[in-house]
Structure formats: C-alpha cells, structure tokens
Design a protein around this motif. Structure first.
Motif, PDB file in Angstrom:
ATOM      1  N   ILE A  40       0.866  -1.175   0.000  1.00 11.38           N
ATOM      2  CA  ILE A  40       0.000   0.000   0.000  1.00 11.38           C
ATOM      3  C   ILE A  40       0.907   1.231   0.000  1.00 11.38           C
ATOM      4  O   ILE A  40       1.709   1.413   0.911  1.00 11.38           O
ATOM      5  CB  ILE A  40      -0.928   0.024   1.223  1.00 11.38           C
ATOM      6  N   LYS A  68      -7.680   0.885   4.045  1.00 10.10           N
ATOM      7  CA  LYS A  68      -7.101   0.082   2.970  1.00 10.10           C
ATOM      8  C   LYS A  68      -6.408  -1.164   3.505  1.00 10.10           C
ATOM      9  O   LYS A  68      -6.411  -2.211   2.858  1.00 10.10           O
ATOM     10  CB  LYS A  68      -6.114   0.935   2.154  1.00 10.10           C
ATOM     11  N   SER A  90      -8.985  -3.632   3.820  1.00  4.93           N
ATOM     12  CA  SER A  90      -9.667  -3.980   2.565  1.00  4.93           C
ATOM     13  C   SER A  90      -8.799  -4.959   1.786  1.00  4.93           C
ATOM     14  O   SER A  90      -7.828  -4.546   1.142  1.00  4.93           O
ATOM     15  CB  SER A  90      -9.927  -2.725   1.723  1.00  4.93           C
ATOM     16  N   PHE A 147      -7.522  -4.265  -1.903  1.00  4.26           N
ATOM     17  CA  PHE A 147      -6.775  -3.060  -2.284  1.00  4.26           C
ATOM     18  C   PHE A 147      -5.278  -3.296  -2.219  1.00  4.26           C
ATOM     19  O   PHE A 147      -4.756  -3.851  -1.261  1.00  4.26           O
ATOM     20  CB  PHE A 147      -7.124  -1.877  -1.378  1.00  4.26           C
ATOM     21  N   LEU A 202      -2.474   4.745  -2.963  1.00  2.69           N
ATOM     22  CA  LEU A 202      -3.587   5.437  -2.305  1.00  2.69           C
ATOM     23  C   LEU A 202      -3.355   6.923  -2.543  1.00  2.69           C
ATOM     24  O   LEU A 202      -2.489   7.536  -1.933  1.00  2.69           O
ATOM     25  CB  LEU A 202      -3.610   5.110  -0.816  1.00  2.69           C
ATOM     26  N   GLU A 217      -8.158  10.126  -2.993  1.00  7.33           N
ATOM     27  CA  GLU A 217      -8.813   9.024  -2.271  1.00  7.33           C
ATOM     28  C   GLU A 217      -8.731   9.244  -0.765  1.00  7.33           C
ATOM     29  O   GLU A 217      -9.662   8.906  -0.029  1.00  7.33           O
ATOM     30  CB  GLU A 217      -8.177   7.696  -2.657  1.00  7.33           C
ATOM     31  N   SER A 277     -11.992   9.588   1.937  1.00  6.45           N
ATOM     32  CA  SER A 277     -12.175   8.523   2.939  1.00  6.45           C
ATOM     33  C   SER A 277     -12.801   9.062   4.221  1.00  6.45           C
ATOM     34  O   SER A 277     -12.582  10.203   4.599  1.00  6.45           O
ATOM     35  CB  SER A 277     -10.831   7.870   3.270  1.00  6.45           C
TER      36      SER A 277
END
Length: 269
Positions: A185, A251, A254, A257, A261, A265, A269
């Motif tokens: 991420i 994230k 999730s 995902f 990011l 976004e 959120s």
C-alpha cells in the motif's frame, strides 16, 4: 487481534497511525531510534499512548528489528525526510526562528557528521531494506494476509529538490516487486497538518503554511474553477494526519486493495 508494526510511530504522522490502529482494535508496536512515545501535552492522547508498545531499533540495521517482523501482520514505513538538512523539522514545527530561504535551501548534505541523512538513504534505502526483510520472514500461519504500507508523497513542491520525489517513487517501485510476499500500500498524502495541534496552535510555522496553502486552494476553486491543469497540479489540497491514518487503516482492512492510495482518495475517505 491483528497486529500493526509502525516504523517511526512516534513521528508527526506515525503517532496518528498508531492512535487510529489502537482505536480500531489492532495490537500496535512502534519502532523508532529512541524507542520513546511522542511528547504530548494533550491528556486525551495519553490513553492510546499507553496501549502502544514503544520499542527501539536502528532502521539501517535489520538485525535490530527482524524479531518484530515475525509477529507482524501489517508493517508501516513512516520514516522520511523533506530536505537533506535536519534543521528544517525544527523550523517547520516552530522550534526555531523560521526563515523561508533556509527552508528551501538545497545542495550538498549539510549534515557532514551524518552521511545517512539523505533522500537516497532515509526515503528509499530504509524502505527497500524493510521490504526485503519482511518478504523473507517465514510465518507459521502462512494463510494470514500481510501488508506493507509506505508513506510516500503526492508530488514534489516548488523549490524542493527533485531528489525528494525521485527517492519516493523509486522506493514505491521496489516495494511493489514484493507483492507476491505481501500486499503493498503506497500512501501519497500532500502537505499534512494535525487537527488537534492546529486547534491549539495558531502561530507555529506548520499552521501558517497550512493557512497559505488553503487560501491558494480556495482561490483555485472559486476564482479559477480548477480549469487550469497546470495550476491544479501546482496547488494541491492539504490533508490532516487523522485523514491519512483513517484512509490507510481502511485500505489495510480492505483485502482487495493494493498499490497507490492517492491524495484524492485520502480526502474522500
């Protein structure tokens, strides 16, 4: 209980990542050079701070933190520098007399006694070393998903050396090469402020910069209607450390995902 290991958990953003994770029920450990919790005068911060395990490590020495990786479901790299001069942190946090000329000064690394205080080392090498070590760790519960999050940047800023964003993007690319070992991420915030600090401080440098940037964004919205792409790329929204932390934890939770990011976004959120 899922675990979260935050490198730089006592830093400006790292502390809010730790707080948000604690509030979401994660078992949180922070690793930093000092191993100490962040200093705070806010009594409402003390409750979550006591729930974090504050440990010491040398991010450039994997042997000092490998044992923590073995039990980590999620790892966050929240270490980096904006300028290759450590004095900027004291300036932007209001601890020194602020001089814009000094803040945007660049050139050879002025920290002659600390050759590691460079974009190449702090923004890139530390992240790639961590990704490599995390990918090697053998887990007894191999079916349990793991993530590694890297705090990158939306883009560079006018007057900032190109090496800053270059080091961030190269670190991102290196981390993505390990997507078979963990879910990467890559978080790209813009200029950050802290909602709680901003409510208490109105004269520090970070707050002043925030107000200037928000005024520029207001002008771009209402006067230009965001119709000029060059201006849109140059003037970017500010974002709070709380917003970034909430978006990141969402994230992490999730499973579908991975990847970048974006600032947009994060704001949604």
């Amino acid at each position: 209980m899922s675990s979260l290991l935050v490198f730089g958990g006592n830093g400006f953003l790292g502390r809010r990542i730790c707080q948000t994770a604690v509030e979401k029920g994660f078992q949180v450990t922070s690793l930093s050079r000092s191993g100490s919790p962040p200093r705070t005068a806010n009594r409402w911060d003390k409750e979550w701070i006591d729930k974090v395990h504050w440990e010491k490590c040398d991010v450039l020495d994997p042997k000092s933190y490998t044992q923590y990786l073995k039990d980590a479901d999620n790892v966050v790299h929240s270490i980096g520098i904006l300028l290759e001069d450590s004095s900027y942190k004291a300036q932007i946090n209001g601890k020194l007399s602020f001089d814009p000329k000094n803040l945007l000064k660049w050139g050879p690394n002025p920290m002659k006694n600390n050759p590691n205080f460079t974009y190449e080392v702090m923004n890139k090498k530390t992240a790639l070393m961590l990704a490599e070590e995390f990918s090697k760790v053998q887990r007894a519960d191999s079916a349990r998903e793991r993530t590694m999050s890297y705090i990158s940047a939306d883009r560079g800023f006018p007057g900032l050396p190109s090496g800053y964003i270059k080091s961030k993007r190269e670190a991102e690319a290196g981390i993505m090469r390990h997507e078979q070992q963990f879910r990467p991420i890559l978080v790209r915030p813009g200029f950050m402020f802290d909602e709680l600090d901003a409510s208490l401080k109105t004269l520090d440098v970070r707050s002043q910069l925030k107000h200037v940037l928000e005024m520029l964004n207001w002008g771009n919205d209402w006067l230009l209607g965001r119709r000029i792409d060059f201006i849109n790329q140059l003037i970017r929204p500010t974002v709070s450390t709380q917003q970034v932390s909430r978006a990141l934890l969402q994230k992490i939770e999730s499973p579908d995902f991975k990847g970048v990011l974006t600032l947009e976004e994060i704001i949604k959120s």
